[in-house]
Design a protein around this motif. Structure first.
Motif, mmCIF file in Angstrom:
data_model
loop_
_atom_site.group_PDB
_atom_site.id
_atom_site.type_symbol
_atom_site.label_atom_id
_atom_site.label_comp_id
_atom_site.label_asym_id
_atom_site.label_seq_id
_atom_site.Cartn_x
_atom_site.Cartn_y
_atom_site.Cartn_z
ATOM 1 N N GLU A 85 -22.827 29.752 -13.686
ATOM 2 C CA GLU A 85 -23.654 29.574 -12.490
ATOM 3 C C GLU A 85 -22.868 29.833 -11.208
ATOM 4 O O GLU A 85 -23.263 29.401 -10.127
ATOM 5 N N HIS A 104 -23.029 21.554 -8.087
ATOM 6 C CA HIS A 104 -24.330 21.718 -8.742
ATOM 7 C C HIS A 104 -24.373 20.844 -9.991
ATOM 8 O O HIS A 104 -23.440 20.861 -10.796
ATOM 9 N N HIS A 106 -27.330 17.977 -12.450
ATOM 10 C CA HIS A 106 -28.712 17.651 -12.800
ATOM 11 C C HIS A 106 -28.947 16.153 -12.673
ATOM 12 O O HIS A 106 -29.248 15.483 -13.662
ATOM 13 N N HIS A 167 -34.846 22.199 -12.725
ATOM 14 C CA HIS A 167 -33.445 22.448 -13.065
ATOM 15 C C HIS A 167 -32.512 21.321 -12.597
ATOM 16 O O HIS A 167 -31.985 20.588 -13.429
HETATM 17 ZN ZN LIG Z 1 -27.582 23.821 -13.904
#
Ligand SMILES: [Zn+2]
Length: 245
Positions: A85, A104, A106, A167
């Motif tokens: 990513e 980043h 979740h 996401h």
């Molecule tokens: Zn992710």
């Protein structure tokens, strides 16, 4: 000036590697990244970015596990493969030279809003107004590629934290700590919002009091809130938590 003077970067690469591992452990401990979810990056120089590897738990990284990539995502150093990513991180870093770090992951409460496609409501908690401002939601795209990275483009320069539909979240800042804090502040906020809605209602801070909060941002050296300079709507998702009529 495109990039901070070396003296203002202050931290050497080894310290940054250890700090990224530390933030990784915090992300994992808080349940923000299951399995090998999540990725973290920090700018080392004009064309060098330190980032986390793919397929490694963020709770168990060692400083030598990290990778270095250029601004196109090509791996320059590291024995493990860089996160898939990375393009998302580079999109953010390219857009604003004052941003040094991107996180980043979740986090469950914030991601729940992204799954429900429920915009993050504003004007409810002072810290959120001061440190995050309006938190936009990017459209869904298959994770990993340039199309995925481009989903945050509309918000660069206008936000420091974005919910990624179906996401997770991405946040950034002038230091690694601040980039991580933005994620933590958002998830705590979303947890409170969900709890308050269970109690039956969510009340707003009056507009004039929100204006006082937005002016406080300057004291923390943050850029002006777009709601102050562009006259963007103060309140987002006003019906969230409103009792049925
Ligand atoms: Zn992710």
């Amino acid at each position: 000036m495109l990039y901070p003077e070396p003296s203002t970067l202050a931290l050497n690469e080894q310290t940054l590697r250890e700090q990224i591992c530390d933030v990784g452990r915090r992300i994992y401990a808080r349940g923000f990244a299951a399995g090998n979810d999540g990725n973290i990056s920090h700018r080392l120089g004009p064309d060098r970015v330190l980032c986390t590897p793919t397929l490694v738990s963020k709770g168990a990284m060692r400083p030598d596990d990290l990778c270095i990539v250029d601004m196109e995502g090509r791996q320059l150093a590291g024995t493990l493969k860089r996160t898939s990513e990375i393009m998302l991180h580079l999109e953010v870093l390219r857009a604003d030279a004052s941003v040094q770090s991107v996180v980043h992951c979740h986090p469950p409460h914030a991601t729940a809003f992204g799954v429900a496609h429920e915009p993050i409501p504003s004007c409810i908690l002072p810290e959120v107004e001061i440190f995050l401002g309006v938190v936009p939601q990017a459209e869904y795209q298959t994770p990993g590629g340039r199309d995925f990275a481009a989903t945050v483009r509309p918000f660069l320069g206008r936000a420091n934290t974005v919910v990624l539909s179906n996401h997770g979240t991405v946040s950034w800042g002038p230091t690694l700590e601040q980039a991580y804090w933005n994620t933590e502040i958002l998830d705590a906020y979303c947890r409170i919002l969900i709890l308050a809605r269970l109690l039956g209602r969510v009340e707003r801070i009056p507009d004039e009091k929100v204006l006082e909060l937005l002016k406080l941002r300057e004291k923390f050296g943050a850029p002006a809130d777009p709601r102050l300079v562009e006259g963007a709507p103060m309140r987002v998702n006003e019906t969230f938590g409103r009792p049925p009529e």
